[in-house]
Design an enzyme around this catalytic site. Structure first.
Site, PDB file in Angstrom:
ATOM      1  CG  HIS C  17       4.156   7.689  -4.047  1.00  0.00           C
ATOM      2  ND1 HIS C  17       4.711   6.803  -4.927  1.00  0.00           N
ATOM      3  CD2 HIS C  17       4.143   7.066  -2.849  1.00  0.00           C
ATOM      4  CE1 HIS C  17       5.015   5.687  -4.284  1.00  0.00           C
ATOM      5  NE2 HIS C  17       4.685   5.820  -3.031  1.00  0.00           N
ATOM      6  CG  HIS C 104      -1.293  -3.979  -9.523  1.00  0.00           C
ATOM      7  ND1 HIS C 104      -1.804  -2.724  -9.380  1.00  0.00           N
ATOM      8  CD2 HIS C 104      -0.825  -4.345  -8.303  1.00  0.00           C
ATOM      9  CE1 HIS C 104      -1.661  -2.327  -8.119  1.00  0.00           C
ATOM     10  NE2 HIS C 104      -1.077  -3.304  -7.426  1.00  0.00           N
ATOM     11  CG  ASP C 339      -1.427  -6.326   3.341  1.00  0.00           C
ATOM     12  OD1 ASP C 339      -1.258  -7.102   4.292  1.00  0.00           O
ATOM     13  OD2 ASP C 339      -2.016  -5.241   3.444  1.00  0.00           O
TER      14      ASP C 339
END
Lengths: 375, 375, 375, 375
Positions: C17, C104, C339
């Site tokens: 971002h 993650h 995804d």
């Protein structure tokens, strides 16, 4: 190549007539306040057109941070920064392009790479230094947070007008102790802390400008409040990485720190810096500072100071009897107005390179201090 | 740290009182003739005890190649070399060890590492330079094969006795053109090509020795037959890596190349080096060489020359009023005989570091030349 | 850190971002034709939204070269490239941000840096790979010029549907010999050269998508026409730098080349690749290629091939019983579409990293070849 | 090349028949207890001739520290170590030297360097790994001091006899949790923690030995107590530098960590490691460890574990139908006894390379932690 540093690592890009110039700064410690307002002031100090003495082109040089911060804090990830070039078209061919400019980088770039930017020396352009100054401003901010480390550069010589930089000169030592960036900028266009000499320097630059000539000078830099222990012998002694950094700035011809070349003429009994314990501060200090704040390649807590010689700018608008690339004798006359002297603009560049060196050395020493705490 | 170079890469080790000192040289091109007889002469030139003017310890410093050659040819694999230390025991404590020696590295090593070799400055010892000189001798041999590149250093100043190093001085330019290592060594203990000045230098050193003092000096180095195109802008300009290399040598205080600090006082119209085509050699050359053989950070084929300032040795046997590590004022008197001047011994060290820089730059440029041949 | 390579050196920046993502590529040989049309195709192959199977966000990812070229030729100076981010605002806080996403990088980034981009894993975002792909496209072009070196990656496994990658399987060896990027792209969304398996892979991905789950896979890459002699033992063997490059791609779990893990079960008498002289080409070759084109860390002229395992994407929209940063048990349910499988998009990333490794190794070997020619 | 690491940096040298093999380890934190007794045990574990299954040459491999320590403490300066070679003469020519050994490094070394050590593959010799093991032993000691970090490798497969390395296999996970070096060495010559499998492995090796053949295998390594936060995205993710390190070991064909290639077949809902707060230890942990202790390239505090595939040794004494360097078909029969299997000896080499990677990552992270403390 175009990457400098081990843990605080800057990579720069850009030449005169491409889309933008800038850099990626990797290894900036996370959690530090940072936005463009921390970067812009040094870029503004670097840009030309700040006085009648420097080149009148008005480059705005507004920096835009691309990555690595969020809500005004560094993330620990690479910080990319860029400044748009105003003139993005390659320069058109003129007869002057048949000549490599004397003492410029045209010839060596052509020979090294077999191709050359139309603008001439490509990365030898002064615009290459924008990435350095932007990166240095981040290092500056880090160093101020770390230990109130202050880095101040100024002009100590233009042509043959020079401050007395002898380390035995008490006034010189006191100048090194007291100069600030704000103070320097308030002295006038030459950024020389000695106002009278500064006026003489202005005259010298004006004379050279008026005779379509240029003149060299010396920038001095002092680093105050540097902690003891920075520098990585034997090849990355602090003076060695400072020398590398400074001599990578365009147009430099020499680097000396502490007593410098004058120290070569001295006796050890005069040059040695005696130790004492400073009662007020509790610090272990030296009574003199011929060492220039570094002993054995490692900072000793005293002021680190050094001088950088800059040659006269190579681009002058006088006619010059030289030769074309093809080897034919001829006369080159550069058109347009050119900077007769670059040393005031070199001041923030020198500060930036000093900050990059000290920030990198500081991070490396932090790794050792942390490691050592385990045993 | 202790590794230097990108493709021609040297890593050194060792301090005064450990088993051996030496280095690993990685990236030496394969197929080159090499044995100890290529290395030993420069080590012998470096060692102390060569005259009454230097420290009388007789270190033999015989180098032994450990790896990387077979049947007298380099294999392209790392070449390790070592020299045994004669005195392998840590030094015993004496009262003098309570004092960090002024302007030596004792204090900064202690603060940086929190521990210190008993011999004092550890890696700041002159024995650290043995690895550099051994590695440099390999680089030398490579450079001679490549282009008859010659690197010669000599003493140009001791105390206030100095050759006239002005780049406008034709005799100086002619000295740079003609000096050889053999010639320099034949001039006497000072390694100064001006015999009369060399005698004066001897006197100065003797005076300092007799008064238990020391004195600094300047070493000049010239690199001849360097091809055009070496140096990697923008951070690894040839002058920047040379400066890094030279300022990593112990006791250095300054580096300048070409016109150097004198160039800062010059006008562009005088300083610019005009080009011409040399009919005899067919080479594109410059009429003067204020640039010092490097323009825009890239070699231009002219002689590369530079000066390195060395401070007076810090160890003197005079009494010095200084302080102990604990901060107590006291008087330190070093025992034994000490080198009153190091510049003649620095000559092969300077040559070695220059050779390492040029060999590395040469290999990098070869990669580009090869690559470019494909399109 | 964010710089990779020795002579062909890429530095990347950017997260999800921020303003832009991109890279600086230093050391690109000069004089090579290059413009955006050489870069864009691989970026386009990398971007999401190319089929119903990948995330439907439509990122245009148009690259803009900032520097280092003029009139469509490389100058030998750093080439900066950038791609604007469409979503430049930090992501707003939601309750889900109290949870580090399982498997993650949220937790480890937070712990390492003490701060974290609002978007989560910061540089672990897939957008980080844009800089790699742009840089790799330049390396690709160089390698094609050098020796028609071709680098082609494809999907060889999704979930438990796998091609038979045994090096004894002649069809596999023939696939490695014949696959092209165009051919692979024409096979459908999975980029698997076996059409029947590709259809099965599509089904598996659809099933996982429909059950809000994800699935892993394997990408295979082959490098053809690589010259003999690339790779720098002992630490920078070609397989070692390829492994480094591949395992730096997000979501990778394994790397094997040649016979790989299957080779561990084999006998030497079967695994050894016998030499022969190929009469047609005049090349010295091996009859089998269990070695995977590399012996002793150095390319032998045969096809270099390797497999990279990718884990299933960590972001799934199923509810997951995990804990908040504060250590409180709770249920995390990611919103939005994600995804379900990344391996087809990983194909150009793998090709890019392979190209960077080979280009760098090639330049280093060119330096040696040039050097060796002198004796 | 032959240098590995950024702050904890090792440079190795040496081949089979030169004077010595060894290394220089730079960046070892100062003040750590260290002498030869810390280094020798891992060198002894590495040396051949430890059982009937390995080559019977009896190399003593006694290490001698050359520098960087005094009174048994590290000084923070480079630590050189060497081991004398017993056989220092180049090997005499025999008819067999006309043949590049299949799947060995003879051919590629000859082509890369244009010269080759008489002993064959030069640096591809197993003796090259002595420097790695010596350096790794120092890193080991540092890591034990830092956080009781333990690194243990063992043999998990020989030929087709393999432990069940599935990350879903609880017994496997429990083995990773519990293995120790002492325990492994007590299991017998194969260094396999499963005694029954170890006996089968012995049989397989004996069969291959008796049929003049060789066989490959897999080494597994676990790193316990690694702190959260090590690894430097995006190119120097911890798994990337581990992969680089492991794939630089001779004879390796593959690297996988955590779920590895098996993870490619898994679904995200199974593969994701859920977080929880461990009440007893107060640590934030994951319930499963398919991630292998690394997420987003950064250690998460769980066990880091990985597998390395080793091919069967290339040197076998069977006759092999291959070709001479000159391209003439012929039959090569290696003489003497050769190691039919190398994986037990690879165990300390794998541990050493793992220790070097973790020590370097740890020092880099310490620099960041120190820096961050300032704001």
């Amino acid at each position: 190549m175009s990457t400098f540093g081990t843990l605080f690592k800057v990579t720069t890009y850009g030449e005169s007539h491409c889309k933008s110039v800038g850099c990626i700064v990797d290894g900036v410690p996370p959690g530090m306040d940072l936005d463009e307002s921390d970067i812009q002031p040094q870029l503004t100090r670097r840009r030309p057109g700040q006085s009648a003495l420097t080149t009148p082109r008005n480059e705005r040089d507004a920096v835009a941070i691309q990555s690595g911060t969020e809500y005004g804090k560094t993330l620990g990830t690479p910080i990319a920064m860029l400044v748009q070039n105003k003139d993005q078209r390659p320069h058109d061919y003129s007869e002057m392009d048949d000549y490599p400019r004397p003492s410029h980088a045209d010839y060596t770039y052509q020979e090294k790479y077999g191709i050359k930017a139309s603008s001439g020396g490509g990365r030898s352009s002064a615009r290459e230094t924008i990435g350095r100054v932007a990166a240095g401003a981040i290092a500056d901010k880090y160093l101020a947070a770390v230990n109130d480390i202050e880095i101040v550069a100024f002009v100590s010589q233009v042509g043959d007008v020079s401050m007395d930089r002898s380390p035995r000169n008490e006034q010189w030592i006191s100048t090194l102790e007291g100069v600030t960036r704000e103070g320097i900028d308030s002295t006038g266009p030459m950024r020389c802390p000695d106002l009278a000499l500064g006026e003489k320097m202005v005259k010298i630059v004006e004379e050279h400008r008026d005779s379509h000539d240029s003149v060299g000078g010396v920038v001095t830099c002092v680093i105050r409040n540097c902690p003891v222990g920075l520098g990585e012998p034997c090849f990355d002694k602090l003076e060695a990485t400072l020398a590398h950094a400074m001599m990578s700035i365009p147009a430099t011809k020499g680097f000396e720190f502490g007593s410098g070349f004058a120290g070569a003429a001295m006796s050890g009994s005069k040059h040695n810096d005696m130790f004492y314990k400073d009662v007020a501060s509790g610090r272990f200090r030296t009574r003199t500072n011929y060492s220039g704040g570094v002993q054995g390649g490692i900072s000793n807590g005293e002021n680190i100071y050094f001088n950088i010689a800059f040659k006269p700018p190579a681009t002058i608008s006088q006619e010059q009897a030289t030769a074309t690339y093809a080897g034919k004798d001829g006369v080159l006359a550069a058109k347009g107005r050119h900077d007769p002297n670059v040393v005031p603009r070199a001041v923030p560049i020198v500060e930036a390179m000093a900050a990059l060196v000290i920030a990198d050395a500081h991070l490396i020493q932090e790794s050792r201090k942390g490691a050592k705490s385990f045993f």
